[in-house]
Write an enzyme that holds these catalytic residues in place. Sequence first.
Site, mmCIF file in Angstrom:
data_model
loop_
_atom_site.group_PDB
_atom_site.id
_atom_site.type_symbol
_atom_site.label_atom_id
_atom_site.label_comp_id
_atom_site.label_asym_id
_atom_site.label_seq_id
_atom_site.Cartn_x
_atom_site.Cartn_y
_atom_site.Cartn_z
ATOM 1 N N GLY A 40 1.066 -2.177 8.705
ATOM 2 C CA GLY A 40 1.374 -1.370 8.899
ATOM 3 C C GLY A 40 3.224 -1.697 9.672
ATOM 4 N N ARG A 41 2.740 -0.697 11.221
ATOM 5 C CA ARG A 41 3.416 -0.769 12.813
ATOM 6 C C ARG A 41 4.049 -2.197 13.271
ATOM 7 N NH1 ARG A 41 1.118 4.269 13.919
ATOM 8 N NH2 ARG A 41 -0.865 3.821 13.412
ATOM 9 N N LYS A 70 -7.331 8.032 -1.019
ATOM 10 C CA LYS A 70 -8.079 8.548 0.125
ATOM 11 C C LYS A 70 -8.292 10.108 -0.581
ATOM 12 C CE LYS A 70 -6.939 6.759 4.567
ATOM 13 N NZ LYS A 70 -5.522 6.606 4.434
ATOM 14 N N ASP A 75 -3.119 4.011 -1.555
ATOM 15 C CA ASP A 75 -4.009 4.614 -0.904
ATOM 16 C C ASP A 75 -3.832 6.535 -1.110
ATOM 17 O OD1 ASP A 75 -6.147 4.680 1.421
ATOM 18 O OD2 ASP A 75 -4.519 4.441 2.583
ATOM 19 N N THR A 126 -9.872 4.697 11.278
ATOM 20 C CA THR A 126 -10.429 3.253 12.364
ATOM 21 C C THR A 126 -9.727 4.129 13.733
ATOM 22 O OG1 THR A 126 -7.927 2.770 11.034
ATOM 23 C CG2 THR A 126 -9.885 1.350 11.035
ATOM 24 N N LYS A 155 1.054 -1.395 0.127
ATOM 25 C CA LYS A 155 0.231 -0.084 -0.021
ATOM 26 C C LYS A 155 1.103 1.290 -0.563
ATOM 27 C CE LYS A 155 -2.229 1.674 3.822
ATOM 28 N NZ LYS A 155 -2.306 2.883 3.607
ATOM 29 N N ASP A 197 -12.948 15.732 -2.629
ATOM 30 C CA ASP A 197 -12.734 16.667 -3.948
ATOM 31 C C ASP A 197 -14.227 17.238 -4.398
ATOM 32 O OD1 ASP A 197 -11.463 19.400 -4.780
ATOM 33 O OD2 ASP A 197 -9.491 18.578 -4.366
ATOM 34 N N PRO A 255 -16.725 16.566 -7.336
ATOM 35 C CA PRO A 255 -16.312 15.636 -8.410
ATOM 36 C C PRO A 255 -15.425 15.664 -10.158
ATOM 37 C CG PRO A 255 -18.491 15.615 -7.524
ATOM 38 C CD PRO A 255 -17.742 17.381 -6.624
HETATM 39 O O1 C5P Z 1 0.679 1.397 11.243
HETATM 40 P P1 C5P Z 1 -0.903 0.485 11.096
HETATM 41 O O2 C5P Z 1 -1.038 -0.766 11.198
HETATM 42 O O3 C5P Z 1 -1.282 1.342 11.891
HETATM 43 O O4 C5P Z 1 -1.246 1.377 9.708
HETATM 44 C C1 C5P Z 1 -2.631 0.978 9.264
HETATM 45 C C2 C5P Z 1 -2.443 2.201 7.796
HETATM 46 O O5 C5P Z 1 -3.383 2.058 7.212
HETATM 47 C C3 C5P Z 1 -1.569 3.393 7.616
HETATM 48 O O6 C5P Z 1 -1.233 2.961 6.705
HETATM 49 C C4 C5P Z 1 -3.355 4.124 7.676
HETATM 50 O O7 C5P Z 1 -3.260 5.278 6.420
HETATM 51 C C5 C5P Z 1 -4.570 3.333 6.903
HETATM 52 N N1 C5P Z 1 -5.616 3.489 6.584
HETATM 53 C C6 C5P Z 1 -6.194 3.234 8.051
HETATM 54 N N2 C5P Z 1 -7.806 3.382 8.497
HETATM 55 C C7 C5P Z 1 -8.553 3.996 7.472
HETATM 56 C C8 C5P Z 1 -8.063 3.742 6.101
HETATM 57 C C9 C5P Z 1 -6.235 3.256 6.109
HETATM 58 O O8 C5P Z 1 -5.576 3.408 9.127
HETATM 59 N N3 C5P Z 1 -9.711 4.140 7.501
#
Ligand code: C5P
Length: 249
Positions: free
Chosen positions: A215-216, A67, A65, A121, A36, A70, A72
């Site tokens: 991610g982390r 997101k 990603d 989230t 991503k 803006d 249409p």
């Molecule tokens: O590090 P972590 O596992 O929290 O990363 C979550 C990833 O998912 C980040 O890149 C964040 O931008 C993305 N994301 C999110 N919540 C959303 C949509 C995307 O955390 N609703």
Amino acid sequence: MKLAPKDRIIFALDVPTTKEAVKYIDLLKDHVGVFKIGLELFVAEGPRVVEAVRERMGPKGIFLDMKFHDIPATVKGAMKSASKLGAKFVTVHCDEGRGLLKAVVEGNTGGTKVLGVTVLTSLSAEDMHDAGIDPKKYKTPADLVLKRSELAKAAGCAGVVCSGQEAAGVRKEFGEDFIIVTPGIRGPNDPVGDQKRVATPYEAITNGADYIVVGRPIRQATDPVKAASAIAAEIERAVKDRGTGVRRV
Ligand code: C5P
């Protein structure tokens, strides 16, 4: 959806350079299915980082990603440009309603799947109400996730992004073919960080998610490959349990 467990893992390349991104792709390409590219990396590097992922994974391994958020006409143009980059998934925020979602779907000239981001989230019920959402109409993020999923589906999006906690409700309401992607994935010992609505890989998948974004928990692990493999094993167990009815719909 029949997918190998590792192909359900979307690794978030939340790093500032293509060089660092490539380091993670080379390390993890046999252990996760999709990479991503988020705002940090795309703003810094632009299309060349997409090219770097494509060279190593093909278009099926790219999640842009963006997101989009803006008017249409602008998002339609942005989606046309994104389509040319050839990603598997591109994201758009659902919070401005149908017009914007439809414009992004119309701007999709390739085989990319458009996903609607329902409620980040990182937001709790309190944050959501603080931002102006009526608590009488939408008491919890789950209520708003369902409303925004409905808008996304009606506009022609292939699926949505929500937390693992809401995946069961979305699956029940919108059927088996609607794609559910869940970030905010944390193991019991992982630091939560800025995420508020978290779920384990097992919870997200048994609740009906198709893909999890991590991610982390992988990036900050002492051994990222081991962390990704452990997540894949957990997904495998969850998919099996889901098949035998453990899904919490
Ligand atoms: O590090 P972590 O596992 O929290 O990363 C979550 C990833 O998912 C980040 O890149 C964040 O931008 C993305 N994301 C999110 N919540 C959303 C949509 C995307 O955390 N609703």
